[in-house]
Scaffold this motif. Structure first.
Motif, PDB file in Angstrom:
ATOM      1  N   PRO A  28       0.234  -1.315  -0.540  1.00 58.09           N
ATOM      2  CA  PRO A  28       0.110  -0.072   0.221  1.00 58.09           C
ATOM      3  C   PRO A  28       1.156   1.267   0.141  1.00 58.09           C
ATOM      4  N   PRO A  29       0.395   2.274  -0.474  1.00 57.71           N
ATOM      5  CA  PRO A  29       1.230   4.018  -0.575  1.00 57.71           C
ATOM      6  C   PRO A  29       1.622   3.733   1.157  1.00 57.71           C
ATOM      7  N   ALA A  30       2.611   4.464   0.734  1.00 56.28           N
ATOM      8  CA  ALA A  30       3.342   4.646   2.407  1.00 56.28           C
ATOM      9  C   ALA A  30       1.695   6.770   2.852  1.00 56.28           C
ATOM     10  N   THR A  31       1.142   6.718   3.310  1.00 57.95           N
ATOM     11  CA  THR A  31       0.525   7.353   4.133  1.00 57.95           C
ATOM     12  C   THR A  31       1.234   8.973   5.138  1.00 57.95           C
ATOM     13  N   PRO A  32       0.821   9.980   4.934  1.00 60.49           N
ATOM     14  CA  PRO A  32       1.651  10.588   5.630  1.00 60.49           C
ATOM     15  C   PRO A  32       1.613  10.170   7.319  1.00 60.49           C
ATOM     16  N   ASP A  33       2.748  11.170   7.928  1.00 56.78           N
ATOM     17  CA  ASP A  33       1.730  11.105   9.310  1.00 56.78           C
ATOM     18  C   ASP A  33       1.937  12.443   9.829  1.00 56.78           C
ATOM     19  N   PRO A  34       0.701  12.337  10.685  1.00 58.59           N
ATOM     20  CA  PRO A  34       0.242  14.224  11.366  1.00 58.59           C
ATOM     21  C   PRO A  34       0.577  15.226  10.694  1.00 58.59           C
ATOM     22  N   THR A  35       2.158  15.057  11.386  1.00 59.95           N
ATOM     23  CA  THR A  35       2.833  16.698  11.176  1.00 59.95           C
ATOM     24  C   THR A  35       3.228  16.410   9.867  1.00 59.95           C
ATOM     25  N   VAL A  86       0.743  16.100   7.303  1.00 62.62           N
ATOM     26  CA  VAL A  86      -0.238  16.579   6.999  1.00 62.62           C
ATOM     27  C   VAL A  86      -0.251  17.982   7.337  1.00 62.62           C
ATOM     28  N   ILE A  87      -0.446  18.679   8.359  1.00 59.36           N
ATOM     29  CA  ILE A  87      -0.336  19.417   8.822  1.00 59.36           C
ATOM     30  C   ILE A  87       0.473  20.335   7.939  1.00 59.36           C
ATOM     31  N   GLU A  88       2.220  20.030   8.268  1.00 62.68           N
ATOM     32  CA  GLU A  88       2.639  20.849   7.225  1.00 62.68           C
ATOM     33  C   GLU A  88       2.949  21.187   6.159  1.00 62.68           C
ATOM     34  N   ALA A  89       2.042  20.075   5.231  1.00 68.90           N
ATOM     35  CA  ALA A  89       1.935  20.117   3.884  1.00 68.90           C
ATOM     36  C   ALA A  89       0.183  21.413   4.026  1.00 68.90           C
ATOM     37  N   TRP A  90      -0.494  21.073   4.531  1.00 70.31           N
ATOM     38  CA  TRP A  90      -1.924  22.106   4.555  1.00 70.31           C
ATOM     39  C   TRP A  90      -1.643  23.583   5.076  1.00 70.31           C
ATOM     40  N   ILE A  91      -1.611  24.105   5.536  1.00 69.85           N
ATOM     41  CA  ILE A  91      -1.290  24.788   7.428  1.00 69.85           C
ATOM     42  C   ILE A  91      -0.922  26.370   6.351  1.00 69.85           C
ATOM     43  N   PRO A  92       0.426  25.113   5.591  1.00 67.46           N
ATOM     44  CA  PRO A  92       0.799  26.574   4.676  1.00 67.46           C
ATOM     45  C   PRO A  92       0.911  27.442   4.163  1.00 67.46           C
ATOM     46  N   HIS A  93       0.144  26.619   3.055  1.00 70.46           N
ATOM     47  CA  HIS A  93      -0.028  26.920   1.688  1.00 70.46           C
ATOM     48  C   HIS A  93      -1.524  26.846   1.743  1.00 70.46           C
ATOM     49  N   ASP A  94      -2.413  26.802   2.716  1.00 73.67           N
ATOM     50  CA  ASP A  94      -3.888  27.649   2.599  1.00 73.67           C
ATOM     51  C   ASP A  94      -3.885  29.143   3.030  1.00 73.67           C
ATOM     52  N   ALA A  95      -4.301  29.191   1.563  1.00 73.64           N
ATOM     53  CA  ALA A  95      -4.766  31.012   1.973  1.00 73.64           C
ATOM     54  C   ALA A  95      -5.397  31.774   2.958  1.00 73.64           C
ATOM     55  N   LEU A 131     -15.596  23.824   5.527  1.00 76.65           N
ATOM     56  CA  LEU A 131     -15.536  22.940   6.589  1.00 76.65           C
ATOM     57  C   LEU A 131     -15.342  21.094   5.806  1.00 76.65           C
ATOM     58  N   ARG A 132     -15.430  21.646   4.074  1.00 76.62           N
ATOM     59  CA  ARG A 132     -14.749  19.936   3.897  1.00 76.62           C
ATOM     60  C   ARG A 132     -13.439  20.364   3.803  1.00 76.62           C
ATOM     61  N   THR A 133     -13.088  21.636   3.866  1.00 69.99           N
ATOM     62  CA  THR A 133     -11.568  21.723   4.104  1.00 69.99           C
ATOM     63  C   THR A 133     -11.092  20.404   5.413  1.00 69.99           C
ATOM     64  N   LEU A 134     -11.829  21.689   6.082  1.00 61.35           N
ATOM     65  CA  LEU A 134     -11.363  20.588   7.866  1.00 61.35           C
ATOM     66  C   LEU A 134     -11.765  18.839   7.647  1.00 61.35           C
ATOM     67  N   LYS A 135     -12.602  18.858   7.373  1.00 62.45           N
ATOM     68  CA  LYS A 135     -12.765  17.141   7.386  1.00 62.45           C
ATOM     69  C   LYS A 135     -11.283  16.484   6.232  1.00 62.45           C
ATOM     70  N   ALA A 136     -11.037  17.461   5.392  1.00 62.53           N
ATOM     71  CA  ALA A 136     -10.215  16.459   4.584  1.00 62.53           C
ATOM     72  C   ALA A 136      -9.416  16.157   5.367  1.00 62.53           C
ATOM     73  N   VAL A 137      -8.976  17.059   5.451  1.00 63.58           N
ATOM     74  CA  VAL A 137      -7.550  17.508   7.344  1.00 63.58           C
ATOM     75  C   VAL A 137      -7.632  16.017   8.365  1.00 63.58           C
ATOM     76  N   VAL A 138      -9.022  16.033   8.618  1.00 60.32           N
ATOM     77  CA  VAL A 138      -9.174  15.108   9.524  1.00 60.32           C
ATOM     78  C   VAL A 138      -9.231  13.578   8.899  1.00 60.32           C
ATOM     79  N   GLU A 139      -9.610  13.293   7.791  1.00 63.07           N
ATOM     80  CA  GLU A 139      -9.332  12.120   6.818  1.00 63.07           C
ATOM     81  C   GLU A 139      -8.051  11.689   6.941  1.00 63.07           C
ATOM     82  N   ASP A 140      -7.470  12.581   6.653  1.00 65.20           N
ATOM     83  CA  ASP A 140      -5.332  12.845   5.998  1.00 65.20           C
ATOM     84  C   ASP A 140      -4.456  12.013   6.880  1.00 65.20           C
ATOM     85  N   LEU A 141      -5.120  13.012   8.739  1.00 64.12           N
ATOM     86  CA  LEU A 141      -4.758  12.520   9.982  1.00 64.12           C
ATOM     87  C   LEU A 141      -4.653  11.333  10.518  1.00 64.12           C
ATOM     88  N   ARG A 142      -6.433  10.450   9.972  1.00 64.78           N
ATOM     89  CA  ARG A 142      -6.018   9.014  10.028  1.00 64.78           C
ATOM     90  C   ARG A 142      -6.415   8.994  11.552  1.00 64.78           C
TER      91      ARG A 142
END
Length: 94
Positions: A2-9, A11-20, A61-72
């Motif tokens: 299976p593809p490697a899943t990102p760890d929670p750090t 996920v947040i590093e990829a999301w918050i610095p780039h979400d305007a 809200l959909r963006t935030l839900k996707a973040v939660v799903e990515d955090l696993r």
């Protein structure tokens, strides 16, 4: 395999610095320290609040839900907030 899943750090590093929508506010909190950043992002993701402003926009809200799903399973509790704060305050760090 299976593809490697990102760890929670990651996920947040990829999301918050780039979400305007929340980047500038997150950077301000990161400059105040990793605990301030953790509190801010936790309120965004868990409580759907940007400071004192409720987040009600469906797209947000959909963006935030996707973040939660990515955090696993790790959730926000497993994020290395010092590392995320450093990414936000030192753009050359990654």
């Amino acid at each position: 395999m299976p593809p490697a899943t990102p760890d929670p750090t990651e996920v947040i590093e990829a999301w918050i610095p780039h979400d305007a929508r929340w980047h500038a506010q997150a950077r301000r909190h990161a400059h105040r320290g990793s605990d301030h950043l953790r509190n801010y992002v936790t309120e965004l993701v868990r409580d759907h609040r940007d400071g004192h402003i409720p987040i009600t926009d469906d797209w947000d809200l959909r963006t935030l839900k996707a973040v939660v799903e990515d955090l696993r399973w790790g959730g926000l509790g497993d994020v290395d907030w010092r590392r995320v704060a450093r990414v936000l305050t030192d753009p050359g760090f990654v």
